[in-house]
Design a protein around this motif. Structure first.
Motif, PDB file in Angstrom:
ATOM      1  N   SER A  19       0.823  -1.214   0.000  1.00 27.66           N
ATOM      2  CA  SER A  19       0.000   0.000   0.000  1.00 27.66           C
ATOM      3  C   SER A  19       0.858   1.265   0.000  1.00 27.66           C
ATOM      4  N   GLN A  20       2.131   1.134   0.379  1.00 30.41           N
ATOM      5  CA  GLN A  20       3.062   2.257   0.374  1.00 30.41           C
ATOM      6  C   GLN A  20       3.820   2.362  -0.955  1.00 30.41           C
ATOM      7  N   GLY A  21       3.462   1.493  -1.923  1.00 31.20           N
ATOM      8  CA  GLY A  21       4.103   1.521  -3.236  1.00 31.20           C
ATOM      9  C   GLY A  21       5.438   0.799  -3.279  1.00 31.20           C
ATOM     10  N   LEU A  22       5.688  -0.070  -2.303  1.00 24.36           N
ATOM     11  CA  LEU A  22       6.950  -0.807  -2.247  1.00 24.36           C
ATOM     12  C   LEU A  22       6.681  -2.302  -2.258  1.00 24.36           C
ATOM     13  N   ASP A  43      11.787  -2.629  -1.338  1.00 19.99           N
ATOM     14  CA  ASP A  43      12.375  -2.070  -2.550  1.00 19.99           C
ATOM     15  C   ASP A  43      11.264  -1.776  -3.541  1.00 19.99           C
ATOM     16  N   SER A  44      11.607  -1.145  -4.645  1.00 24.32           N
ATOM     17  CA  SER A  44      10.686  -0.939  -5.759  1.00 24.32           C
ATOM     18  C   SER A  44      11.520  -0.755  -7.015  1.00 24.32           C
ATOM     19  N   ASP A  45      10.868  -0.754  -8.153  1.00 23.08           N
ATOM     20  CA  ASP A  45      11.582  -0.575  -9.417  1.00 23.08           C
ATOM     21  C   ASP A  45      12.294   0.770  -9.474  1.00 23.08           C
ATOM     22  N   GLU A  46      11.727   1.773  -8.816  1.00 23.46           N
ATOM     23  CA  GLU A  46      12.322   3.109  -8.810  1.00 23.46           C
ATOM     24  C   GLU A  46      13.270   3.302  -7.634  1.00 23.46           C
ATOM     25  N   ASP A  49      13.486   5.929  -1.444  1.00 24.03           N
ATOM     26  CA  ASP A  49      14.259   6.997  -0.806  1.00 24.03           C
ATOM     27  C   ASP A  49      14.003   7.004   0.699  1.00 24.03           C
ATOM     28  N   LEU A  50      14.715   7.860   1.398  1.00 22.87           N
ATOM     29  CA  LEU A  50      14.619   7.899   2.859  1.00 22.87           C
ATOM     30  C   LEU A  50      13.212   8.241   3.345  1.00 22.87           C
ATOM     31  N   ASP A  51      12.505   9.103   2.620  1.00 25.99           N
ATOM     32  CA  ASP A  51      11.144   9.451   3.023  1.00 25.99           C
ATOM     33  C   ASP A  51      10.220   8.241   2.925  1.00 25.99           C
ATOM     34  N   ALA A  52      10.359   7.460   1.853  1.00 22.96           N
ATOM     35  CA  ALA A  52       9.534   6.262   1.685  1.00 22.96           C
ATOM     36  C   ALA A  52       9.848   5.234   2.770  1.00 22.96           C
ATOM     37  N   ILE A  53      11.127   5.087   3.104  1.00 24.04           N
ATOM     38  CA  ILE A  53      11.535   4.153   4.160  1.00 24.04           C
ATOM     39  C   ILE A  53      10.952   4.599   5.500  1.00 24.04           C
ATOM     40  N   TYR A  94      16.679  -9.127 -11.328  1.00 26.38           N
ATOM     41  CA  TYR A  94      17.517  -9.051 -12.524  1.00 26.38           C
ATOM     42  C   TYR A  94      17.100  -7.872 -13.396  1.00 26.38           C
ATOM     43  N   VAL A  95      15.789  -7.645 -13.519  1.00 25.67           N
ATOM     44  CA  VAL A  95      15.297  -6.515 -14.311  1.00 25.67           C
ATOM     45  C   VAL A  95      15.811  -5.211 -13.717  1.00 25.67           C
ATOM     46  N   ARG A  96      15.748  -5.076 -12.401  1.00 24.92           N
ATOM     47  CA  ARG A  96      16.231  -3.860 -11.730  1.00 24.92           C
ATOM     48  C   ARG A  96      17.740  -3.686 -11.891  1.00 24.92           C
ATOM     49  N   ALA A  97      18.452  -4.784 -12.099  1.00 24.86           N
ATOM     50  CA  ALA A  97      19.914  -4.724 -12.216  1.00 24.86           C
ATOM     51  C   ALA A  97      20.387  -4.568 -13.663  1.00 24.86           C
ATOM     52  N   THR A  98      19.449  -4.344 -14.583  1.00 26.61           N
ATOM     53  CA  THR A  98      19.840  -4.139 -15.978  1.00 26.61           C
ATOM     54  C   THR A  98      20.830  -2.980 -16.060  1.00 26.61           C
ATOM     55  N   ASP A  99      21.890  -3.181 -16.814  1.00 28.93           N
ATOM     56  CA  ASP A  99      22.989  -2.237 -17.022  1.00 28.93           C
ATOM     57  C   ASP A  99      23.948  -2.183 -15.834  1.00 28.93           C
TER      58      ASP A  99
END
Length: 168
Positions: A19-22, A43-46, A49-53, A94-99
Motif C-alpha cells: 500500500s506504500q508503493g513498495l 524495494d521498488s523498481d524506482e 528513498d529515505l522518506d519512503a523508508i 535481474y530486471v532492476r539490475a539491468t545495465d
C-alpha cells in the motif's frame, strides 16, 4: 499446518508495504543477546528513498504495535533496502539490475563477472568486459545456469551520457 513467525509476519506486513508503493523483499527475526531485531527489507523498481523508508517504517511499527505478531518482550524494528551489493534472487531483481555489473556463480562451477544487458523470461543477455584491450563479448545465460548472482559496486564507471559524448 504450522507457519513460522517469519511467514506470519510476511502475511501481516506485505499488504501494508504494498500500500506504500513498495515490495516486501525480506523479513528476518534475529535474537541479539536478550533483544530481538525484526529486519524488514523493502524495494521498488524506482528504488526507495529515505522518506519512503520512514513512511513505511512508521506504518509497520503502528501495525506491529496493534497486534501480537512479535509476541511479548522488546524488539527493535529495522527497515531498509537491499543495499548496493544486493543478491539477485527473483526475476524482478535481474530486471532492476539491468545495465549493472554482476558477479555470477555458475551451477556447473566457475564464476563470471558481466553487465546485464537484457532480461527475458528464460534468461539474460550479458556483456563480459574485455580484458587488456580486447572488446567486450556478449553471452546468454539461462536462469538455471546461475547458482548465485550479486550486484557489484562500481566506482569509476562512466555513465551513458559520457560514453555517447566520447563516441561523437
Amino acid at each position: 499446518m504450522s507457519t513460522t513467525q517469519r511467514e506470519r509476519l510476511r502475511e501481516l506486513l506485505e499488504p501494508l508495504v504494498s500500500s506504500q508503493g513498495l515490495e516486501l523483499e525480506e523479513v528476518e527475526v534475529d535474537s541479539v543477546g536478550r533483544k530481538r531485531v525484526l529486519r524488514v527489507v523493502v524495494d521498488s523498481d524506482e528504488g526507495a528513498d529515505l522518506d519512503a523508508i520512514a513512511d513505511v517504517s512508521r506504518a509497520l511499527s503502528a501495525k506491529l504495535d496493534e497486534t501480537d505478531a512479535m509476541g511479548e518482550g522488546e524488539y527493535t524494528l529495522e527497515v531498509g533496502t537491499p543495499g548496493a551489493e544486493r543478491e539477485l534472487k527473483e526475476h524482478r531483481h535481474y530486471v532492476r539490475a539491468t545495465d549493472r555489473l554482476v558477479r555470477f556463480q555458475l551451477t556447473e562451477g566457475g564464476e563470471l563477472v558481466a553487465r546485464i544487458l537484457t532480461v527475458e523470461d528464460d534468461g539474460i543477455d550479458v556483456e563480459v568486459p574485455g580484458v587488456k584491450g580486447r572488446k567486450p563479448t556478449a553471452k546468454r545465460l539461462a536462469f538455471e545456469d546461475i547458482a548465485k548472482a550479486r550486484v557489484q559496486v562500481e566506482f569509476s564507471r562512466k555513465n551513458k551520457n559520457e560514453e555517447n559524448a566520447e563516441e561523437a
